[in-house]
Design an enzyme around this catalytic site. Sequence first.
Site, PDB file in Angstrom:
ATOM      1  N   GLY A  51      47.732  46.439  40.707  1.00 45.94           N
ATOM      2  CA  GLY A  51      46.330  46.397  40.822  1.00 45.94           C
ATOM      3  C   GLY A  51      45.600  45.191  40.084  1.00 45.94           C
ATOM      4  N   ALA A  52      44.213  45.438  40.576  1.00 45.70           N
ATOM      5  CA  ALA A  52      43.609  44.148  39.945  1.00 45.70           C
ATOM      6  C   ALA A  52      43.987  43.556  41.051  1.00 45.70           C
ATOM      7  CB  ALA A  52      43.711  43.877  38.789  1.00 45.70           C
ATOM      8  N   LEU A  53      44.408  43.752  42.718  1.00 46.01           N
ATOM      9  CA  LEU A  53      44.445  42.472  43.125  1.00 46.01           C
ATOM     10  C   LEU A  53      44.059  41.293  44.224  1.00 46.01           C
ATOM     11  CD1 LEU A  53      45.369  45.968  46.283  1.00 46.01           C
ATOM     12  CD2 LEU A  53      46.784  44.714  44.370  1.00 46.01           C
ATOM     13  N   HIS A  57      48.671  39.153  46.169  1.00 46.75           N
ATOM     14  CA  HIS A  57      48.795  40.486  46.840  1.00 46.75           C
ATOM     15  C   HIS A  57      48.439  40.611  48.215  1.00 46.75           C
ATOM     16  CE1 HIS A  57      47.739  41.276  42.286  1.00 46.75           C
ATOM     17  NE2 HIS A  57      49.078  41.843  42.998  1.00 46.75           N
ATOM     18  N   GLN A  81      56.219  48.325  31.075  1.00 48.21           N
ATOM     19  CA  GLN A  81      56.766  46.505  30.638  1.00 48.21           C
ATOM     20  C   GLN A  81      55.538  45.564  29.591  1.00 48.21           C
ATOM     21  OE1 GLN A  81      55.969  46.406  34.791  1.00 48.21           O
ATOM     22  NE2 GLN A  81      54.826  44.744  34.323  1.00 48.21           N
ATOM     23  N   GLU A 168      57.574  36.097  44.732  1.00 52.00           N
ATOM     24  CA  GLU A 168      58.316  34.904  44.472  1.00 52.00           C
ATOM     25  C   GLU A 168      57.062  33.718  42.567  1.00 52.00           C
ATOM     26  OE1 GLU A 168      59.305  31.421  46.351  1.00 52.00           O
ATOM     27  OE2 GLU A 168      60.811  32.687  47.657  1.00 52.00           O
ATOM     28  N   LYS A 169      56.175  34.049  42.704  1.00 49.24           N
ATOM     29  CA  LYS A 169      55.526  33.520  41.194  1.00 49.24           C
ATOM     30  C   LYS A 169      56.182  34.542  39.997  1.00 49.24           C
ATOM     31  CE  LYS A 169      51.824  33.405  37.936  1.00 49.24           C
ATOM     32  NZ  LYS A 169      51.267  34.974  37.992  1.00 49.24           N
ATOM     33  N   VAL A 196      51.217  31.999  46.226  1.00 44.76           N
ATOM     34  CA  VAL A 196      49.952  31.256  46.314  1.00 44.76           C
ATOM     35  C   VAL A 196      49.454  30.834  45.298  1.00 44.76           C
ATOM     36  CG1 VAL A 196      48.213  32.420  47.728  1.00 44.76           C
ATOM     37  CG2 VAL A 196      50.082  33.370  47.694  1.00 44.76           C
ATOM     38  N   SER A 206      46.227  38.087  37.740  1.00 43.90           N
ATOM     39  CA  SER A 206      45.137  38.695  38.417  1.00 43.90           C
ATOM     40  C   SER A 206      45.117  38.688  36.908  1.00 43.90           C
ATOM     41  CB  SER A 206      45.695  40.280  38.024  1.00 43.90           C
ATOM     42  OG  SER A 206      46.605  40.844  38.834  1.00 43.90           O
TER      43      SER A 206
HETATM   44  O1  PAF Z   1      54.750  42.188  39.630  1.00 46.02           O
HETATM   45  C1  PAF Z   1      54.034  43.072  39.450  1.00 46.02           C
HETATM   46  O2  PAF Z   1      53.336  43.123  39.944  1.00 46.02           O
HETATM   47  C2  PAF Z   1      55.045  44.243  38.531  1.00 46.02           C
HETATM   48  O3  PAF Z   1      55.821  43.836  37.420  1.00 46.02           O
HETATM   49  C3  PAF Z   1      55.380  45.137  39.245  1.00 46.02           C
HETATM   50  C4  PAF Z   1      57.031  44.462  40.353  1.00 46.02           C
HETATM   51  C5  PAF Z   1      54.912  45.976  39.498  1.00 46.02           C
HETATM   52  C6  PAF Z   1      56.167  46.550  38.248  1.00 46.02           C
HETATM   53  O4  PAF Z   1      55.163  47.236  37.601  1.00 46.02           O
END
Ligand code: PAF
Length: 306
Positions: A51-53, A57, A81, A168-169, A196, A206
């Site tokens: 999210g926080a697009l 994205h 994560q 690829e970021k 980008v 984000s």
């Molecule tokens: O790159 C991300 O935004 C995250 O690491 C992902 C791939 C959605 C997994 O939570």
Amino acid sequence: RVVGLIVRQKFPMDGSMTGDIKIVRTVKDLRAQVEAWKKDGLKVALVPTMGALHIGHMSLIDEAKTKADRIIVSIFVNPTQFAPHEDFDAYPRQEADDAAMVAGRGGHLIYAPTRDEMYPEHFSTSIQVGGISQGLCGDSRPHFFGGVAIVVAKLLLQALAHVAVFGEKDYQQLLVIKRMVRDLNIPTEIIGAPLVRDEDGLATSSRNKYLSAEDRAQALALNRALKAVTEAVGSGATAPQAIVKGAQILMAAGIERIDYLDLRDAETLELIDGPVTRPARVFVAAHVGPARLIDNMAVPAMPPEA
Ligand code: PAF
């Protein structure tokens, strides 16, 4: 029947398609929709996000549209994560705005599972992708790739889309995911989409929301450092010589906490410590203000001497 929440788009984005988009929150509803699309002979793409697009994205959605007829964007801030001291709680959450952006860009469905849907009580499984997940972010965020691997494996197996698109970021993440998908025979093709940058050169993220104007000015040194390394290799410098040029730029900008600035093989991520004779990539991670930022750039191999 797929039961979902319909979010009415509040404003048109970029003058592109407008309309409603459905949000589903369970694996059952997600699968029902994907199965219905597949039955109609449609190709399905998944774009996993937290999210926080932002515009980065949107470029993943654009890439997905070139490969598939129906686009699912998943939104899940994945707790596994983040280490306890990291920004899980502070990570921006803005589902209504995200939904409007996805609808405006031509996405078809949002999958926004709850934490319990992803990690039910007594969740016990982990995935460790060896080799490629060591070094770089694997060193500075030791918990990170385990968390990414388990959540991405789950998202891919939940959606069973034909393709999934990653930026690829997060270049090392992309390679880790490709390796895992190959090793585990997950039946989804993994596509990488180019990084980008905003107009000032900062890689979109984000976490850029955390930066003040001053932080942002300082953060621009990351892109400058990567360019300097790339140019130095282009004019014949060895990897260590080129890295010194980049490090000088980061230090001149007052960036003190640098997790890494490395030149590595673009495919294996092996560290290069001499002349750059194969396609390479330069990677940086550094702390600017309250944010830890990462960036990377392709470094063409030096042509062999005649
Ligand atoms: O790159 C991300 O935004 C995250 O690491 C992902 C791939 C959605 C997994 O939570």
